[in-house]
Design a protein around this motif. Structure first.
Motif, PDB file in Angstrom:
ATOM      1  N   ASP A 185      11.544  26.126  27.640  1.00 40.91           N
ATOM      2  CA  ASP A 185      12.342  24.909  27.533  1.00 40.91           C
ATOM      3  C   ASP A 185      12.746  24.482  28.946  1.00 40.91           C
ATOM      4  OD1 ASP A 185      14.458  23.089  27.400  1.00 40.91           O
ATOM      5  OD2 ASP A 185      15.192  23.880  25.496  1.00 40.91           O
ATOM      6  N   PRO A 186      12.134  23.420  29.463  1.00 40.97           N
ATOM      7  CA  PRO A 186      12.361  23.058  30.864  1.00 40.97           C
ATOM      8  C   PRO A 186      13.759  22.494  31.123  1.00 40.97           C
ATOM      9  CG  PRO A 186      10.972  21.412  29.802  1.00 40.97           C
ATOM     10  CD  PRO A 186      11.214  22.497  28.787  1.00 40.97           C
ATOM     11  N   VAL A 187      14.491  22.179  30.072  1.00 43.24           N
ATOM     12  CA  VAL A 187      15.868  21.710  30.290  1.00 43.24           C
ATOM     13  C   VAL A 187      16.822  22.907  30.331  1.00 43.24           C
ATOM     14  CG1 VAL A 187      17.725  20.263  29.423  1.00 43.24           C
ATOM     15  CG2 VAL A 187      15.354  19.517  29.182  1.00 43.24           C
ATOM     16  N   ALA A 188      16.705  23.768  29.333  1.00 44.24           N
ATOM     17  CA  ALA A 188      17.618  24.909  29.269  1.00 44.24           C
ATOM     18  C   ALA A 188      17.191  26.055  30.179  1.00 44.24           C
ATOM     19  CB  ALA A 188      17.716  25.401  27.820  1.00 44.24           C
ATOM     20  N   GLY A 189      15.906  26.101  30.546  1.00 42.34           N
ATOM     21  CA  GLY A 189      15.404  27.224  31.342  1.00 42.34           C
ATOM     22  C   GLY A 189      15.185  28.481  30.530  1.00 42.34           C
ATOM     23  N   LYS A 209       7.102  25.083  37.477  1.00 39.82           N
ATOM     24  CA  LYS A 209       8.071  24.239  36.781  1.00 39.82           C
ATOM     25  C   LYS A 209       9.421  24.196  37.508  1.00 39.82           C
ATOM     26  CE  LYS A 209       6.028  24.670  32.226  1.00 39.82           C
ATOM     27  NZ  LYS A 209       4.684  24.482  32.801  1.00 39.82           N
ATOM     28  N   GLY A 210       9.472  24.796  38.699  1.00 37.41           N
ATOM     29  CA  GLY A 210      10.713  24.765  39.474  1.00 37.41           C
ATOM     30  C   GLY A 210      11.710  25.836  39.065  1.00 37.41           C
ATOM     31  N   TYR A 211      11.240  26.800  38.268  1.00 39.07           N
ATOM     32  CA  TYR A 211      12.139  27.880  37.836  1.00 39.07           C
ATOM     33  C   TYR A 211      11.693  29.209  38.435  1.00 39.07           C
ATOM     34  CZ  TYR A 211      14.716  24.996  34.541  1.00 39.07           C
ATOM     35  OH  TYR A 211      15.549  24.063  33.984  1.00 39.07           O
ATOM     36  N   THR A 266      17.054  31.996  21.544  1.00 40.82           N
ATOM     37  CA  THR A 266      17.076  31.431  22.900  1.00 40.82           C
ATOM     38  C   THR A 266      18.477  30.913  23.239  1.00 40.82           C
ATOM     39  OG1 THR A 266      16.394  29.295  22.014  1.00 40.82           O
ATOM     40  CG2 THR A 266      14.652  30.726  22.844  1.00 40.82           C
ATOM     41  N   LEU A 267      19.456  31.343  22.459  1.00 41.24           N
ATOM     42  CA  LEU A 267      20.817  30.847  22.657  1.00 41.24           C
ATOM     43  C   LEU A 267      21.541  31.628  23.739  1.00 41.24           C
ATOM     44  CD1 LEU A 267      21.734  30.680  18.887  1.00 41.24           C
ATOM     45  CD2 LEU A 267      20.953  28.791  20.322  1.00 41.24           C
ATOM     46  N   ARG A 268      22.320  30.903  24.500  1.00 43.35           N
ATOM     47  CA  ARG A 268      23.101  31.571  25.539  1.00 43.35           C
ATOM     48  C   ARG A 268      24.366  32.189  24.946  1.00 43.35           C
ATOM     49  NH1 ARG A 268      24.149  29.499  31.715  1.00 43.35           N
ATOM     50  NH2 ARG A 268      24.924  31.529  32.334  1.00 43.35           N
ATOM     51  N   LYS A 269      24.838  31.636  23.849  1.00 45.14           N
ATOM     52  CA  LYS A 269      26.049  32.155  23.200  1.00 45.14           C
ATOM     53  C   LYS A 269      25.751  32.424  21.736  1.00 45.14           C
ATOM     54  CE  LYS A 269      29.758  29.758  25.751  1.00 45.14           C
ATOM     55  NZ  LYS A 269      30.691  28.624  25.653  1.00 45.14           N
ATOM     56  N   CYS A 297      16.148  31.650  32.628  1.00 43.59           N
ATOM     57  CA  CYS A 297      15.593  31.601  33.981  1.00 43.59           C
ATOM     58  C   CYS A 297      16.331  30.577  34.827  1.00 43.59           C
ATOM     59  CB  CYS A 297      14.114  31.241  33.918  1.00 43.59           C
ATOM     60  SG  CYS A 297      13.169  32.426  32.946  1.00 43.59           S
ATOM     61  N   GLN A 299      17.026  28.048  38.225  1.00 46.89           N
ATOM     62  CA  GLN A 299      16.254  27.161  39.092  1.00 46.89           C
ATOM     63  C   GLN A 299      15.748  27.941  40.298  1.00 46.89           C
ATOM     64  OE1 GLN A 299      16.224  23.884  37.005  1.00 46.89           O
ATOM     65  NE2 GLN A 299      15.532  23.728  39.121  1.00 46.89           N
TER      66      GLN A 299
ATOM     67  N   TYR B 321      20.878  16.803  33.127  1.00 48.16           N
ATOM     68  CA  TYR B 321      21.238  18.230  33.215  1.00 48.16           C
ATOM     69  C   TYR B 321      20.181  18.979  34.032  1.00 48.16           C
ATOM     70  CZ  TYR B 321      22.099  23.044  31.774  1.00 48.16           C
ATOM     71  OH  TYR B 321      22.322  24.395  31.776  1.00 48.16           O
ATOM     72  N   ARG B 322      18.920  18.656  33.725  1.00 46.13           N
ATOM     73  CA  ARG B 322      17.829  19.292  34.456  1.00 46.13           C
ATOM     74  C   ARG B 322      17.924  18.974  35.954  1.00 46.13           C
ATOM     75  NH1 ARG B 322      12.234  20.825  34.608  1.00 46.13           N
ATOM     76  NH2 ARG B 322      12.380  21.867  36.607  1.00 46.13           N
ATOM     77  N   LYS B 325      20.807  20.866  37.569  1.00 43.89           N
ATOM     78  CA  LYS B 325      20.474  22.270  37.830  1.00 43.89           C
ATOM     79  C   LYS B 325      19.591  22.389  39.068  1.00 43.89           C
ATOM     80  CE  LYS B 325      18.824  24.125  34.075  1.00 43.89           C
ATOM     81  NZ  LYS B 325      18.405  25.312  33.311  1.00 43.89           N
ATOM     82  N   GLN B 326      18.662  21.429  39.206  1.00 47.51           N
ATOM     83  CA  GLN B 326      17.728  21.481  40.317  1.00 47.51           C
ATOM     84  C   GLN B 326      18.414  21.184  41.652  1.00 47.51           C
ATOM     85  OE1 GLN B 326      14.415  19.163  39.103  1.00 47.51           O
ATOM     86  NE2 GLN B 326      12.966  20.567  40.052  1.00 47.51           N
ATOM     87  N   SER B 431      26.168  26.966  18.373  1.00 48.60           N
ATOM     88  CA  SER B 431      25.196  27.030  19.457  1.00 48.60           C
ATOM     89  C   SER B 431      23.839  26.641  18.892  1.00 48.60           C
ATOM     90  CB  SER B 431      25.169  28.456  19.996  1.00 48.60           C
ATOM     91  OG  SER B 431      24.390  28.532  21.147  1.00 48.60           O
ATOM     92  N   LEU B 434      18.999  23.525  23.152  1.00 52.44           N
ATOM     93  CA  LEU B 434      19.491  22.329  23.834  1.00 52.44           C
ATOM     94  C   LEU B 434      18.843  21.031  23.356  1.00 52.44           C
ATOM     95  CD1 LEU B 434      21.685  22.064  25.870  1.00 52.44           C
ATOM     96  CD2 LEU B 434      20.017  22.160  27.696  1.00 52.44           C
ATOM     97  N   ASP B 473      25.900  25.584  28.256  1.00 53.31           N
ATOM     98  CA  ASP B 473      25.794  26.797  27.433  1.00 53.31           C
ATOM     99  C   ASP B 473      25.168  26.509  26.078  1.00 53.31           C
ATOM    100  OD1 ASP B 473      27.393  27.684  29.494  1.00 53.31           O
ATOM    101  OD2 ASP B 473      29.242  27.647  28.321  1.00 53.31           O
ATOM    102  N   ALA B 510      29.307  30.407  18.215  1.00 52.91           N
ATOM    103  CA  ALA B 510      28.865  30.481  19.604  1.00 52.91           C
ATOM    104  C   ALA B 510      29.699  31.483  20.383  1.00 52.91           C
ATOM    105  CB  ALA B 510      28.952  29.107  20.254  1.00 52.91           C
TER     106      ALA B 510
END
Lengths: 553, 553
Positions: A185-189, A209-211, A266-269, A297, A299, B321-322, B325-326, B431, B434, B473, B510
């Motif tokens: 997921d390129p937004v969430a990483g 992908k910049g990560y 894939t949830l952070r929380k 992941c 940036q 958001y992306r 982060k970058q 949660s 994203l 998150d 979450a």
């Protein structure tokens, strides 16, 4: 973009191999990949519990069962028979999926799976299975469990403690055929990969992908993500990105009875119940086989800078570390420690011009990684001016370009290789509270010196006792460079070193794990209560004990 | 130093209370502290499974046992008798250590321990014990285990899911008397504290030393570190510093049979066996009582900046958001999402001048924290220029000083309070991956609208369906602001919301945990295999089931 390519130059494959723990750990997985077909240039084998620093002529690998004559094969396990082999052939389709040591001459094929890249451990497996899916692993494990066949999970087989090779005739279950990147997921990483994906390939996928993968280590060209997670690998990016316990978001695991535990979120929380996946992170394949990994992941940094400086005492090193954290905080990506003796040895061996004039008892290397090269350089300049004007640091230099960065890193990365110049090296990879970190080196040096074992001439077995490591992680490499392995030295070192660490509540294994090698020593780092609970956890997940037996606890 | 004080101004006690989850969660622990002696101004109680947004007149708290008539007291547990009470008096010395509901009129004293600050749950305990040391907790738990006395561990009692109050007559074991900062290493940043230390006090202790606790939340003035760890609290700093699973280095835990599990290491790396402490992080006191916590603390940032901007779609929010982060990567410390409707409501209630002209479907707030204010501001400027020139963002503003920062934050922090303006609020803290995050709000709004439940006039129970939360998150607050609680609304919401989340592999909790409230819903977020394994873990650590019964799983 310039900075990005600097980072690339800074860590070309060959350079980065040595950074984690020097060539002994790092170059060999790639050599090993060659050796598995051609068997050339193996590393020097080494004395029990330590790894040697420099390559040497090829040597026969003794069977682990012969090296540990007091250990016995568990008679509860079945002997492999043709019916078992036929089952796996039917299940996995034969061919590349099964190497059958019974029906074909498999000596050439089984060798790389039976022994580790250090050529220190060697098992007697007659069967390696390479399932191509989580479902196949599930069926294979269920069959093993039902038939009391012991199993060793094997990823890239780049471990340092004999955890990924069999001791007796355990079946090797290789994860190398499950190697797909499942999603990103390129937004969430958030990245989800099969366990068999190679670390370097995954990191390259992310780089495009910049990560960045939040873990990097010397064996990245061979090691697999599943193995990295199973051993809770530490590596080079821990100071900046933290441990896998924080970064892994979810796991898919096949339990010994074939049950698939799908915790591949894939949830952070997610606060819904006990965080079971944590038991498999660092579980070294003793509770089940990790088949999928979900991980957060960060940036990729666009700018990298490197500074190198000299200090007059370990107190000043601590002071400088504190200042670096304060002034460079969010961009600090490495703070490496090297003592003066280690740098003398590198100088003696390489004869390269030193980065700084004069002799100093300590040196540190700082790396910053951020999103703006100019900002970061300005911060580094200010930091260096401050620590020099305050006389925390005696002298320092800042790399102006990628080749200078590489040159500064070589004084850290070159240590392990240079230490092996005279012969063998006794190596300890330990974790100690920061304030006591260097004292272990001083006490060990004093102990060996007072026994008359250290000196410049050939009658002294020890050339030097040096210390270096990841200051930011409290991770010390205590190394004793010798002209030859010597019983008198060993007796002075052990159990002294382990007892010294235990007294300071340190860890006898900072990042390498227990495997077979450190199983007897866990009591130096863990209480009886903890060990009892761990054994109960093992019993709960693997009641028949088929997963990676004879190891860990 | 200027920037440091900005951060202080930005988060004075009253401001920060609301940030995590709005006033419902956040202001009350402090009100509660007052109420426990004076019983004034309780919060509005609310319908099952949701918390209400605004205070209302005092109301009688029904017993949990009456609200859940199908739940029964476990008859295996002993009834408290005078012999038990005498034991604890002898052990703990009586007085403040024991509140004896048997021998004294304890209605005033037991009330704050029997009910939660939301006034949603109320138990029947007759005994609260407050041991003063780990050793006393060990002896007390052993006695409870031997005598089949159920126990509820209680820290600051600021939880949201009824996890820290008894259901029937469980003994409350308060950790409030073990509240010493045991040690702090100013070089490594490793802190060791008793479980009963208050979060805010600890953070203040660290602030004086240039460090920060890696967790911050609204209830910080009352909540205890032990409770934070037991509930795996998420809070405001997770985006930047990660979760407690990564930051907690070690724990001291008393197991139900009184065994003290000493895993209170301060090491950042320690690969010697299963990482057992992880089970207690988020274990909600069902496996043992956390008595000590060792945690890695980062440097406190010297510079804080805040930007606020408008966007035309959720796709653009993700894009922004992306980009953040970058471009801001290492300094990004908050990325908060607010939809247009939430901002309309805040505007309607407060009548304050909006930060940006016009109406937009989405707004975001970005906070950066770094070591150099000028650098960070420059990065933020560049970022804003970039996202505006690329038309990712329609409009934006950057705070010039602390009072402007505070004002921008109030548009995010004020939401929960303003939502309660019309009456009750149905709240879900979830949660979701994203990319799907905002769809839940749209689908819920469409569902309620098509049922004719949403409108501007009094016959419509629902005022608005809004979404906001911690974008960084993947943590969404879905809120349904109503004029009154209404069965028709409830029936449209549940199980719809839980099923929607389950389909996207989201989490129904979450950061708030399971407690009593979400115990029935764990199946929406966890597989049967996971739940079975969790029950086995519970059985292993607490075979007699005395720890925090009736809750969790």
């Amino acid at each position: 973009m310039i900075s990005r390519s600097c980072a690339g130059l800074l860590r070309p494959h060959k350079m980065s191999l040595g950074r984690a723990c020097g060539p002994a750990r790092c170059t060999v997985p790639n050599q090993w990949a060659r050796r598995s077909s051609a068997s050339t240039e193996p590393l020097q084998p080494d004395s029990e519990g330590r790894t040697a620093g420099a390559p040497s002529p090829q040597k026969h690998i003794p069977f682990t069962s012969e090296k540990y004559p007091n250990m016995k094969r568990d008679t509860r396990f079945s002997q492999l028979n043709s019916r078992h082999v036929q089952y796996f052939k039917d299940l996995l389709g034969g061919g590349s999926a099964v190497i059958d040591g019974v029906s074909v001459d498999a000596s050439a094929d089984l060798e790389p799976f039976n022994s580790d890249w250090m050529r220190k451990y060697k098992g007697h497996t007659k069967l390696v299975i390479k399932p191509a899916s989580t479902e196949e692993i599930s069926q294979a494990l269920k069959y093993c469990n039902d038939n009391m066949l012991a199993v060793v999970p094997q990823g890239g087989n780049t471990g340092l403690v004999g955890g990924s090779v069999p001791v007796y005739d355990e079946i090797v279950l290789s994860t190398s055929r499950i190697n797909t990147i499942r999603s990103f997921d390129p937004v969430a990483g958030t990245l989800v990969v099969d366990a068999g994906c190679i670390l370097e390939s995954v990191d390259q996928f992310l780089a495009d992908k910049g990560y960045i993968f939040p873990l990097d280590l010397g064996a990245k060209g061979s090691c697999q993500i599943g193995g990295n997670v199973a051993t809770n690998a530490g590596g080079l990016r821990l100071l900046r990105y933290g441990s896998l316990h924080g970064n892994v978001l979810g796991l898919e695991v096949v339990l010994p009875d074939g049950t698939i535990m799908d915790d591949l979120t894939t949830l952070r929380k997610n606060n819904t119940g006990y965080d079971l996946k944590q038991l498999f992170i660092g579980g070294e394949g003793t509770l089940g086989i990790i088949t999928g990994v979900s991980i957060l992941c960060p940036q990729r940094s666009q700018a990298v800078n490197v500074a190198f400086f000299a200090l007059e005492s370990f107190e000043k090193v601590q002071h400088a570390y504190r200042e670096a954290k304060q002034q460079l905080s969010e961009i600090l990506s490495a703070f490496e420690l090297m003592d003066g003796r280690s740098q003398d040895l590198v100088h003696n061996v390489t004869n390269k011009k030193r980065p700084l004039e004069g002799d100093h008892p300590f040196y540190c290397l700082i790396e910053t990684s951020g999103s703006n090269a100019e900002h970061d350089k300005e911060k580094l300049h200010q930091f260096l001016e401050h620590v020099m004007s305050e006389e925390i640091v005696s002298d320092g230099t800042l790399a102006d370009n990628a080749s200078q960065m590489q040159s500064l890193w070589s004084w850290r990365e070159g240590i392990t290789e240079c230490l092996g110049h005279w012969g063998g090296v006794y190596k300890y990879d330990v974790s100690i509270p920061l304030s006591d970190l260097y004292e272990l080196v001083e006490d060990t040096r004093a102990r060996l010196s007072s026994a008359g074992l250290v000196g410049d001439t050939n009658e002294h077995p020890v050339v030097a006792v040096v210390g270096y490591g990841h200051m930011g992680d409290s991770n010390l490499h205590l190394n004793v460079a010798t002209r030859r392995f010597d019983k008198a030295v060993e007796e002075k070192l052990e159990p002294f070193v382990y007892e010294w660490i235990a007294k300071r509540n340190g860890s006898i294994s900072a990042e390498h794990g227990l495997g077979l090698q450190k199983k007897p020593y866990i009591g130096y780092s863990r209480s009886e209560t903890m060990i009892r609970l761990m054994k109960q956890i093992k019993e709960l997940f693997d009641p028949r004990g088929i997963m990676n037996p004879y190891k860990y606890i």
